[in-house]
Design a protein around this motif. Structure first.
Motif, PDB file in Angstrom:
ATOM      1  N   LEU A  96       0.830  -1.200   0.000  1.00 29.96           N
ATOM      2  CA  LEU A  96       0.000   0.000   0.000  1.00 29.96           C
ATOM      3  C   LEU A  96       0.867   1.253   0.000  1.00 29.96           C
ATOM      4  O   LEU A  96       1.990   1.245   0.485  1.00 29.96           O
ATOM      5  CB  LEU A  96      -0.911  -0.002   1.236  1.00 29.96           C
ATOM      6  CG  LEU A  96      -1.826  -1.215   1.387  1.00 29.96           C
ATOM      7  CD1 LEU A  96      -2.671  -1.086   2.643  1.00 29.96           C
ATOM      8  CD2 LEU A  96      -2.712  -1.407   0.171  1.00 29.96           C
ATOM      9  N   TYR A  97       0.311   2.323  -0.561  1.00 33.05           N
ATOM     10  CA  TYR A  97       0.995   3.609  -0.572  1.00 33.05           C
ATOM     11  C   TYR A  97       0.431   4.446   0.568  1.00 33.05           C
ATOM     12  O   TYR A  97      -0.757   4.758   0.574  1.00 33.05           O
ATOM     13  CB  TYR A  97       0.789   4.298  -1.917  1.00 33.05           C
ATOM     14  CG  TYR A  97       1.296   3.470  -3.066  1.00 33.05           C
ATOM     15  CD1 TYR A  97       2.637   3.511  -3.440  1.00 33.05           C
ATOM     16  CD2 TYR A  97       0.456   2.603  -3.752  1.00 33.05           C
ATOM     17  CE1 TYR A  97       3.117   2.725  -4.473  1.00 33.05           C
ATOM     18  CE2 TYR A  97       0.923   1.812  -4.791  1.00 33.05           C
ATOM     19  CZ  TYR A  97       2.258   1.873  -5.147  1.00 33.05           C
ATOM     20  OH  TYR A  97       2.742   1.103  -6.160  1.00 33.05           O
ATOM     21  N   ASP A  98       1.286   4.794   1.523  1.00 34.52           N
ATOM     22  CA  ASP A  98       0.852   5.457   2.760  1.00 34.52           C
ATOM     23  C   ASP A  98      -0.131   6.598   2.565  1.00 34.52           C
ATOM     24  O   ASP A  98      -1.082   6.735   3.305  1.00 34.52           O
ATOM     25  CB  ASP A  98       2.080   6.008   3.511  1.00 34.52           C
ATOM     26  CG  ASP A  98       2.822   4.898   4.218  1.00 34.52           C
ATOM     27  OD1 ASP A  98       2.233   3.813   4.337  1.00 34.52           O
ATOM     28  OD2 ASP A  98       3.973   5.118   4.631  1.00 34.52           O
ATOM     29  N   THR A  99       0.139   7.441   1.579  1.00 34.34           N
ATOM     30  CA  THR A  99      -0.645   8.676   1.496  1.00 34.34           C
ATOM     31  C   THR A  99      -1.863   8.562   0.588  1.00 34.34           C
ATOM     32  O   THR A  99      -2.616   9.514   0.455  1.00 34.34           O
ATOM     33  CB  THR A  99       0.235   9.839   1.003  1.00 34.34           C
ATOM     34  OG1 THR A  99       0.838   9.438  -0.223  1.00 34.34           O
ATOM     35  CG2 THR A  99       1.311  10.177   2.003  1.00 34.34           C
ATOM     36  N   LEU A 100      -2.058   7.411  -0.052  1.00 30.65           N
ATOM     37  CA  LEU A 100      -3.240   7.263  -0.908  1.00 30.65           C
ATOM     38  C   LEU A 100      -4.413   6.754  -0.068  1.00 30.65           C
ATOM     39  O   LEU A 100      -4.231   5.978   0.863  1.00 30.65           O
ATOM     40  CB  LEU A 100      -2.961   6.298  -2.052  1.00 30.65           C
ATOM     41  CG  LEU A 100      -1.905   6.701  -3.090  1.00 30.65           C
ATOM     42  CD1 LEU A 100      -2.029   5.822  -4.325  1.00 30.65           C
ATOM     43  CD2 LEU A 100      -2.000   8.152  -3.487  1.00 30.65           C
TER      44      LEU A 100
ATOM     45  N   THR B  19       0.319  12.564  -6.798  1.00 31.63           N
ATOM     46  CA  THR B  19      -0.443  12.644  -5.550  1.00 31.63           C
ATOM     47  C   THR B  19       0.469  12.396  -4.359  1.00 31.63           C
ATOM     48  O   THR B  19       0.455  13.130  -3.370  1.00 31.63           O
ATOM     49  CB  THR B  19      -1.553  11.571  -5.545  1.00 31.63           C
ATOM     50  OG1 THR B  19      -2.209  11.592  -6.798  1.00 31.63           O
ATOM     51  CG2 THR B  19      -2.549  11.819  -4.444  1.00 31.63           C
ATOM     52  N   GLU B  20       1.294  11.344  -4.471  1.00 33.96           N
ATOM     53  CA  GLU B  20       2.200  11.013  -3.366  1.00 33.96           C
ATOM     54  C   GLU B  20       3.198  12.136  -3.112  1.00 33.96           C
ATOM     55  O   GLU B  20       3.470  12.488  -1.978  1.00 33.96           O
ATOM     56  CB  GLU B  20       2.965   9.731  -3.699  1.00 33.96           C
ATOM     57  CG  GLU B  20       2.258   8.470  -3.279  1.00 33.96           C
ATOM     58  CD  GLU B  20       3.211   7.305  -3.294  1.00 33.96           C
ATOM     59  OE1 GLU B  20       3.790   7.061  -4.384  1.00 33.96           O
ATOM     60  OE2 GLU B  20       3.406   6.663  -2.268  1.00 33.96           O
ATOM     61  N   ARG B  23       1.432  14.886  -1.310  1.00 37.16           N
ATOM     62  CA  ARG B  23       1.016  14.557   0.060  1.00 37.16           C
ATOM     63  C   ARG B  23       2.199  14.286   0.983  1.00 37.16           C
ATOM     64  O   ARG B  23       2.107  14.517   2.180  1.00 37.16           O
ATOM     65  CB  ARG B  23       0.089  13.343   0.045  1.00 37.16           C
ATOM     66  CG  ARG B  23      -1.231  13.697  -0.618  1.00 37.16           C
ATOM     67  CD  ARG B  23      -2.334  12.747  -0.274  1.00 37.16           C
ATOM     68  NE  ARG B  23      -3.501  13.084  -1.074  1.00 37.16           N
ATOM     69  CZ  ARG B  23      -4.379  12.202  -1.509  1.00 37.16           C
ATOM     70  NH1 ARG B  23      -4.236  10.930  -1.227  1.00 37.16           N
ATOM     71  NH2 ARG B  23      -5.392  12.574  -2.236  1.00 37.16           N
ATOM     72  N   THR B  24       3.286  13.756   0.446  1.00 42.47           N
ATOM     73  CA  THR B  24       4.456  13.544   1.304  1.00 42.47           C
ATOM     74  C   THR B  24       5.294  14.816   1.399  1.00 42.47           C
ATOM     75  O   THR B  24       6.307  14.850   2.072  1.00 42.47           O
ATOM     76  CB  THR B  24       5.366  12.423   0.770  1.00 42.47           C
ATOM     77  OG1 THR B  24       5.706  12.740  -0.582  1.00 42.47           O
ATOM     78  CG2 THR B  24       4.688  11.077   0.819  1.00 42.47           C
ATOM     79  N   LYS B 200       9.797   0.162   0.583  1.00 43.77           N
ATOM     80  CA  LYS B 200       8.494  -0.018   1.217  1.00 43.77           C
ATOM     81  C   LYS B 200       7.920  -1.409   0.898  1.00 43.77           C
ATOM     82  O   LYS B 200       7.283  -2.031   1.741  1.00 43.77           O
ATOM     83  CB  LYS B 200       7.558   1.088   0.733  1.00 43.77           C
ATOM     84  CG  LYS B 200       6.099   0.931   1.110  1.00 43.77           C
ATOM     85  CD  LYS B 200       5.804   1.492   2.482  1.00 43.77           C
ATOM     86  CE  LYS B 200       4.636   0.817   3.154  1.00 43.77           C
ATOM     87  NZ  LYS B 200       3.394   0.797   2.417  1.00 43.77           N
ATOM     88  N   THR B 202       6.184  -1.823  -2.121  1.00 37.34           N
ATOM     89  CA  THR B 202       5.168  -1.639  -3.156  1.00 37.34           C
ATOM     90  C   THR B 202       5.686  -2.033  -4.534  1.00 37.34           C
ATOM     91  O   THR B 202       4.913  -2.140  -5.469  1.00 37.34           O
ATOM     92  CB  THR B 202       4.699  -0.175  -3.194  1.00 37.34           C
ATOM     93  OG1 THR B 202       5.825   0.657  -3.073  1.00 37.34           O
ATOM     94  CG2 THR B 202       3.750   0.108  -2.053  1.00 37.34           C
ATOM     95  N   ASN B 205       3.934  -4.599  -6.573  1.00 36.98           N
ATOM     96  CA  ASN B 205       2.823  -4.305  -7.478  1.00 36.98           C
ATOM     97  C   ASN B 205       3.297  -4.306  -8.915  1.00 36.98           C
ATOM     98  O   ASN B 205       2.536  -4.634  -9.828  1.00 36.98           O
ATOM     99  CB  ASN B 205       2.209  -2.944  -7.143  1.00 36.98           C
ATOM    100  CG  ASN B 205       1.596  -2.941  -5.762  1.00 36.98           C
ATOM    101  OD1 ASN B 205       1.225  -4.004  -5.257  1.00 36.98           O
ATOM    102  ND2 ASN B 205       1.505  -1.783  -5.132  1.00 36.98           N
TER     103      ASN B 205
END
Lengths: 548, 369
Positions: A96-100, B19-20, B23-24, B200, B202, B205
């Protein structure tokens, strides 16, 4: 019928995975047909993950895997089946992507698979959200979800494209028991309704009953496979009630049971799946060390109440890790601190040790009220601590590591050397004294970490998840050591674990849930309170359901 | 796979990255770092020395000596104080760091000059900072020599000023800084974006889904290219408005070469992300691999033409030199596409892009290691 497999079956034949000169899993063959749930059970490093990664086509392997009549021998060849597979790697919320947000995840995973967002898709998405109980959290960012919710989200993200082959690596490890039940519920439905082949690994033996077939992993090999009932039946003749008489060399005794390949003049005991690992050890003619602990050198007087706390709280910003916890640890008692990941077990132990400051409440250690760091200083020599991730210096041998720990406690070199030699013998890691720390098997590492915590002969031991990921046999041995320590030294032990089955080895258990204490009683009292419970897992579940 | 590259998949990835980044709050770094480096270094690296404090003891008080003093007073490089103290007292001032240079004009200065005899000036320089001292020494010599040629025309001195008075520091430094920043920043961001997923978890995916290697690469590189393209304009504004660097060449050439140069930087970041498993390793590696050559071979510290042997070869291996040549042309010279050298260098930069991207696509594997 059992030999007939349709075209949509998965065939795995002679698959081995190795990293550099280490073999992760060797020569596994099995078949799975549509709608089947196959469970991989075993300790960390037994080879479950590697086999899953080979089947998912993300790691190099030897042997052949065939799915939907497409044979593949490498990740590159596996590319073609990836539109039909879903894979969830080990680790909570790993993909999972933390901020999504939840919704953004679903959109991203749908786009990743290039899915058409038609009515059927939207309906399925809604159904998945509902099934996982995440409908109300669509706008929440992943980092603000609980561990259980993260795992459910990861699962539905992997389900979004309706995979025909679902590979899940320890989806339930460390997740709270209620979420675990819900995860299994989802899996059942998917297998039944979509006809999906589900490969799922777990560290919890109790989950075996939820699988159609089970494969047991030990030391890079599959040691047994079949249905849970078949497997248990297979060891029925080797499991006996424990008697007072001394057991002979060719048997292993643990808890209330004796395992022996020779027929013994004892009544049989109902076997468990765990028993298979013991019987396997007997078949491999592995020697099981018998631990003998000598009494301690000094004779310190241990107070009747070793640790007592009232209304202890810890906050991290808005997050309450521990809320008003009362607890008492008596002399010569093994107290189990149980709870899911994030329940506040580690935070509590760290407060006892002074690694975190106590926000609120009173703490008394060994009869001394703790107010400042100064109060702790002299107590340090009386407390032994093993952390969750026990850190050794990799480039030093076991002996050098132990000497280093001894010097930190200002123990004379002569005394230290004699104690190291003694513990090595008693705890059975003598042969590893010269090895480097990173060459140790996980089970041995645990015994050795205990030795490090015992070097200064403490009056109380704090152990933070010492058995996590350790194989059944090593865990049994570990608990034997703790029992002996309690008996011979009269030491008090506070131990945390997320294996509910280990509750039965504790004198008393404290259950934590979301930072709060929900139960504090002896195991037998709790069984009396919940007469319907088959095992401790059920009792734990009752507490989780109460206010859920 | 029907289509080689699916637009919808790339769009999903790019959207997710943006988006990331927002937001980060990593987006702040994307725009802060290049501007900060340019502004800090633009002001910070001063190669010439202005306003060095010179104490002049004039024991002659003649026409020639006052002419010499006025030469010093009129130079922006010196702040002159006339004193009548003794040599020892003046030296004490240097010790106390109240003065940088002492110039002593002897009493028979004019007389000796008119007679055509040799006259000696005493100069003391604070050499606590060797570089600064030698620069100041050159300046003092320059002023004296120029005084000698104007005041005593019968002495034909073959003078050559050792410092170029017309050359501004900013003009030399700031374009070089753009070459530095645009090599370092996009590379770090690219490396971070890929290694972050590895660290992380991810990245699974990508490994476990049917998304193609090329799609993944485009999806990862595109956001960085888009974000840093804005920096091309931001840096241009800092250079021309804040530092008053002239811009004499073609803006189109500046923009085009910068975009190509960012692509090179991206590719370097991508190659690093293939090796690195942790974000911190990725950042340190990128900084080492990009900053050092960007500094050494930018032409800021040393002109490439004066390099020899190994350093000359190394300068030609790194892409910095080619881009900086184009940059300096755009800002200071303005030959543009008329210069065949610039066209050649542009093609060399394109060559770098193709080679590095190709290497990245070759080494990126859809499997765990």
């Amino acid at each position: 019928m059992a030999d007939f497999y349709p075209v949509d079956a998965l065939h795995v034949s002679g698959v081995s995975v190795g990293y550099k000169d280490k073999i992760a899993i060797s020569d596994v063959s099995f078949e799975a047909k549509s709608g089947e749930i196959i469970g991989f059970i075993g300790a960390d490093g037994a080879g479950k993950s590697s086999l899953m990664q080979a089947i998912a086509g993300i790691v190099r392997f030897s042997g052949e895997i065939s799915y939907l009549q497409h044979k593949y021998h490498s990740p590159k060849e596996a590319e073609k089946i990836k539109i039909h597979t879903g894979f969830m790697p080990q680790g909570i919320g790993l993909v999972l992507y933390d901020t999504l947000t939840v919704d953004e995840h679903l959109r991203f995973f749908a786009d990743l698979r290039d899915l058409k967002k038609d009515a059927a898709f939207l309906a399925y998405k809604k159904q998945l959200l509902h099934m996982s109980g995440l409908s109300a959290f669509a706008e929440r960012q992943a980092m603000n979800l609980s561990g259980g919710m993260m795992q459910k989200l990861s699962l539905i993200c992997a389900l979004l494209h309706r995979p025909k082959l679902l590979i899940l690596d320890e989806p339930t490890t460390g997740v709270d028991p209620l979420s675990r039940l819900e995860l299994w519920e989802i899996l059942r439905n998917i297998a039944k309704e979509e006809g999906t082949i589900i490969l799922v690994s777990t560290a919890y033996m109790q989950e075996a009953s939820k699988m159609d077939r089970v494969m047991l992993f030990h030391n890079s090999k599959v040691i047994a496979s079949g249905t849970s009932a078949e497997l248990i039946d297979s060891i029925r003749p080797y499991v006996y009630e424990k008697s007072l008489a001394d057991n002979d060399e060719n048997s292993i005794s643990f808890d209330k049971v004796i395992y022996s390949l020779d027929s013994l003049n004892l009544s049989l005991h109902e076997p468990t799946l765990e028993g298979l690992f013991f019987v396997n050890a007997l078949k491999e003619r592995k020697k099981i060390a018998n631990f003998a602990i000598k009494s301690r050198e000094d004779d310190e007087v241990i107070p009747e109440v070793v640790m007592e706390c009232h209304g202890v709280s810890k906050k991290f910003g808005a997050f309450v890790a521990n809320e008003k916890i009362d607890m008492q640890l008596k002399k010569g008692e093994i107290l189990g601190l149980l709870g899911a990941n994030g329940a506040g077990k580690t935070t509590f132990i760290k407060m006892l040790l002074g690694l975190y400051s106590i926000d609120e409440g009173k703490l008394t250690l060994l009869g001394q009220s703790i107010k400042s760091g100064k109060d702790r200083q002299e107590l340090k020599s009386k407390i032994g601590y093993v952390s969750q991730h026990f850190a050794l210096y990799k480039d030093m041998s076991v002996k050098e590591n132990l000497l280093y720990f001894a010097s930190m406690h200002r123990i004379e070199k002569k005394t230290a050397l004699s104690r190291i030699a003694l513990y090595a013998k008693e705890l059975g890691f003598e042969e590893y004294l010269g090895s480097f720390a990173n060459e140790l098997p996980l089970g041995v590492n645990q015994r050795f970490s205990i030795a490090a915590a015992l070097l200064h002969e403490p009056l109380v031991l704090f152990l933070d998840e010492p058995t996590s990921g350790v194989d059944t046999l090593a865990r049994a041995q570990f608990w034997q050591i703790l029992q002996k320590l309690k008996e011979v030294w009269g030491i008090s032990i506070l131990i945390t674990t997320h294996y509910m089955s280990e509750a039965q080895f504790c004198d008393r258990v404290v259950l934590l849930k979301n930072g709060q204490k929900v139960a504090d009683d002896t195991v037998s009292n709790l069984y009396e309170r919940f007469p319907k419970a088959k095992d401790f897992e059920d009792i734990f579940l009752e507490f989780y359901k109460e206010k859920a | 796979m029907k289509n080689f590259v699916r637009f919808s998949v790339i769009k999903a990835f790019v959207l997710k990255e943006l988006t990331e980044l927002v937001r980060t709050k990593l987006i702040i770094m994307v725009y802060m770092m290049p501007s900060m480096v340019t502004i800090l270094f633009g002001y910070g690296i001063a190669m010439d020395v202005t306003h060095s404090r010179i104490s002049i003891i004039d024991n002659d008080n003649s026409k020639y000596s006052s002419e010499l003093i006025s030469k010093f007073s009129h130079s922006k490089y010196f702040d002159v104080t006339l004193t009548h103290e003794s040599e020892a007292q003046a030296l004490e001032k240097i010790k106390k760091a109240q003065s940088d240079i002492i110039l002593i004009i002897p009493s028979s200065f004019e007389k000796n000059l008119l007679k055509g005899e040799k006259s000696e000036l005493g100069v003391f320089i604070d050499a606590a900072f060797a570089n600064r001292a030698s620069t100041m020494q050159n300046y003092v010599q320059g002023v004296i020599q120029s005084a000698a040629t104007t005041s005593a025309p019968m002495m034909t001195l073959n003078t050559r000023t050792l410092f170029n008075q017309a050359m501004r520091d900013e003009d030399a430094i700031v374009p070089g800084l753009i070459g530095l920043v645009l090599l370092v920043a996009p590379a770090i961001l690219t490396a971070l974006l890929i290694v972050k997923e590895k660290e992380k978890g991810t990245i699974f995916n990508f490994y476990a889904s049917p998304i193609g290697k090329l799609e993944f690469l485009i999806a990862k590189l595109l956001p960085v290219l888009l974000l840093h393209s804005v920096n091309i304009f931001i840096l241009f504004i800092w250079a021309t408005y804040l530092f008053d660097v002239p811009f004499r060449g073609s803006f189109f050439l500046y923009w085009l070469s910068s975009e190509i140069y960012i692509l090179i930087s991206l590719s370097i970041g991508m190659l690093i992300s293939i090796i690195a498993k942790r974000q911190i390793v990725a950042v340190v590696l990128t900084v080492i691999i990009t900053i050092l050559p960007a500094f050494l071979y930018s032409g800021m510290l040393m002109p490439i033409s004066s390099m020899q042997g190994a350093s000359w070869m190394e300068a030609h291996i790194f892409p910095v030199m080619y881009y900086n040549h184009i940059l300096y042309d755009c800002f200071l010279i303005g030959q543009g596409f008329d210069s065949s050298k610039i066209v050649l260098y542009l093609f060399i930069l394109v060559g770098y892009v193709i080679a590095l991207l190709g290497l990245g696509a070759l080494f990126l594997k859809k499997e765990m290691r």
